[in-house]
Design an enzyme around this catalytic site. Structure first.
Site, PDB file in Angstrom:
ATOM      1  N   ASP A  35      29.580  30.969  83.549  1.00 22.79           N
ATOM      2  CA  ASP A  35      29.739  32.430  83.603  1.00 22.79           C
ATOM      3  C   ASP A  35      28.579  33.081  84.366  1.00 22.79           C
ATOM      4  O   ASP A  35      27.899  33.976  83.852  1.00 22.79           O
ATOM      5  CB  ASP A  35      29.810  33.033  82.193  1.00 22.79           C
ATOM      6  CG  ASP A  35      30.787  32.310  81.284  1.00 22.79           C
ATOM      7  OD1 ASP A  35      31.801  31.818  81.784  1.00 22.79           O
ATOM      8  OD2 ASP A  35      30.523  32.254  80.068  1.00 22.79           O
TER       9      ASP A  35
ATOM     10  N   GLU B  76      40.041  37.467  81.326  1.00 22.23           N
ATOM     11  CA  GLU B  76      38.667  37.726  80.910  1.00 22.23           C
ATOM     12  C   GLU B  76      37.753  37.697  82.127  1.00 22.23           C
ATOM     13  O   GLU B  76      38.202  37.550  83.267  1.00 22.23           O
ATOM     14  CB  GLU B  76      38.215  36.688  79.874  1.00 22.23           C
ATOM     15  CG  GLU B  76      38.328  35.247  80.340  1.00 22.23           C
ATOM     16  CD  GLU B  76      38.178  34.244  79.206  1.00 22.23           C
ATOM     17  OE1 GLU B  76      38.501  34.580  78.061  1.00 22.23           O
ATOM     18  OE2 GLU B  76      37.730  33.118  79.488  1.00 22.23           O
TER      19      GLU B  76
END
Length: 467
Positions: free
Chosen positions: A50, A226
């Protein structure tokens, strides 16, 4: 071998267009190297998950989720830096652990999905505190006058409870063309939302959760949306929303849609809104620009996603993690150039960044044997390449039959198939880019673009004598 590849490509380039400049060898990255498991100083692109990127006067920095192969991760938000976007150096952790308020609210054991921005003379680090599958989550902020800290925690920015319909994770901070500051955030619990921030505090101006700008249904891992990230492209006067779809370990992939307004609606190539949960199948919503892939017999990459985007001058880069095909527990940092179609859609390079520059290509370089990948949104997981031959007389042939190719004399290649079933894509316009073949360890030519359905098409030229 790199020299042979370069000679094979440029030796037939003909006259008129200058020889293109290919990237120099970037060095090798050992995959699944167990000798570095407990040596953080050697975590260059390994254990990156991420990633959020920022450019500073001191270089490029990536902040990422706390993960570790072969053990429990240390909490605190991992930090790496680079002078060239190619070679990365471990810096350390932004925070000494999980701040008290974040831990008490979420019971988090590590910190997730950071984003860093600079406001005035202050750096602001936004991070997520949660546990897997929970909506008892918090986005919080820390500040520092220096990109390498020390950081002072400023507490909660936004909280969600287990009974709320949405989830306060995955923040991205963006300033619109009017100078207003926003935070886009969220997950498959309730979708993606955007809320305006007070620039003075870096926290929401008003109560509530903001406006929903993307969603999927049903709420399952296979229906996930997401990792939102928004950029603005001045040339096309559009905002672009990037999100990640599907299962984190299996078939993660990156989608993009665009809007005239930062609050949406965000619409894909085919005019479908990212909030449309009624359209079926939902995996056809959003331009799929990046997914699992495999070129030929070389090892592929699985579940690439949760990206940030860097605008560096006139260049754009997508920054994301990906998992090796052999062992999906290992996540690696990937950076790729983003190119833009004539009508303003971002497309992603098939190869990781090694210093390549957009430049004109001699037409004589185009003919040859290629590997082609169609990043089909209907296909879950890793997509394997198929052979494509571009003949010097302008004809082509491959798995889909025969056709023709034309070249604009600069960097745009048009591919047309003669007979394909309706709806499978007959034409594609792609852009050529001199690149580094990370799979083979040689210089090569790649292409990336879209077909008339808005499906991303990748290609990589094979080395002479390789097929």
């Amino acid at each position: 071998m790199p020299i042979l590849m370069l000679v094979g490509l440029v030796g037939c380039s003909g006259k008129g267009t200058p020889q293109p400049v290919f990237p120099d060898p970037p060095g090798e990255t050992a995959m699944y190297d167990t000798s570095v498991l407990h040596d953080e100083q050697k975590w260059t692109v390994n254990n990156a998950h991420d990633p959020g990127i920022i450019k500073t006067e001191d270089g490029y920095y990536v902040f990422s989720t706390d993960v570790k192969v072969g053990g429990e991760p240390k909490p605190g938000v991992m930090v790496r830096k680079s002078a060239d976007l190619i070679h990365w150096q471990w810096v350390g952790y932004a925070l000494p652990g999980i701040p008290e308020e974040a831990g008490a609210w979420s019971s988090a054991v590590n910190l997730w999905a950071p984003d860093v921005v600079k406001h005035g003379d202050e750096y602001r680090l936004y991070y997520s505190a949660s546990t897997f599958g929970s909506r008892q989550s918090m986005i919080a902020m820390a500040t520092s006058p220096s990109i390498e800290g020390p950081w002072t925690d400023q507490g909660a920015v936004l909280k969600t409870r287990s009974e709320d319909a949405l989830n306060a994770i995955d923040p991205n901070i963006v300033t619109d063309t009017e100078g207003r500051m926003w935070m886009v955030y969220g997950s498959f619990f309730g979708g993606i939302h955007i809320i305006e921030l007070d620039p003075a505090t870096g926290k929401p101006r008003e109560e509530g959760f903001g406006t929903r700008i993307a969603a999927r249904d049903p709420v399952t891992e296979d229906g996930a949306v997401e990792g939102p990230y928004i950029i603005y492209n001045e040339k096309f006067k559009k905002y672009y929303l990037f999100v990640s779809y599907d299962s984190l370990f299996e078939d993660y992939n990156v989608r993009v849609a665009r809007s005239d307004s930062i609050t949406g609606p965000y619409v894909d190539y085919n005019g479908r809104e990212m909030t449309d949960t009624e359209f079926q199948p939902q995996y056809e919503i959003g331009n799929k620009v990046l997914g699992g892939y495999k070129f030929g017999e070389d090892e592929g990459w699985v579940a690439p996603g949760h990206n940030s985007v860097l605008k560096d001058g006139d260049d754009y880069y997508i920054v994301h993690h990906a998992r090796g095909e052999v062992d999906k527990h290992w996540s690696y940092l990937h950076i790729r150039k983003i190119l833009w179609t004539e009508d303003g859609w971002p497309v992603v390079s098939p190869e990781r960044y090694a210093g390549e520059k957009e430049q004109d290509i001699p037409e004589a370089m185009v003919a040859g044997e290629w590997q082609r990948i169609e990043i089909d949104p209907l296909v879950d997981g890793m997509i394997e390449s198929d052979p494509l031959i571009l003949h010097s007389d302008g004809k082509l042939e491959g798995r889909r039959g025969k056709g023709a190719w034309t070249f604009d004399g600069r960097r745009t290649l048009n591919l047309t198939w003669e007979e394909v079933p309706e709806g499978e894509g007959r034409k594609a316009s792609v852009q050529l880019l001199p690149s580094w073949d990370w799979e083979k360890g040689v210089q090569t030519l790649v292409f990336t673009g879209l077909d008339e359905r808005g499906i991303s098409i990748w290609g990589k030229r094979e080395a002479p004598g390789e097929s």
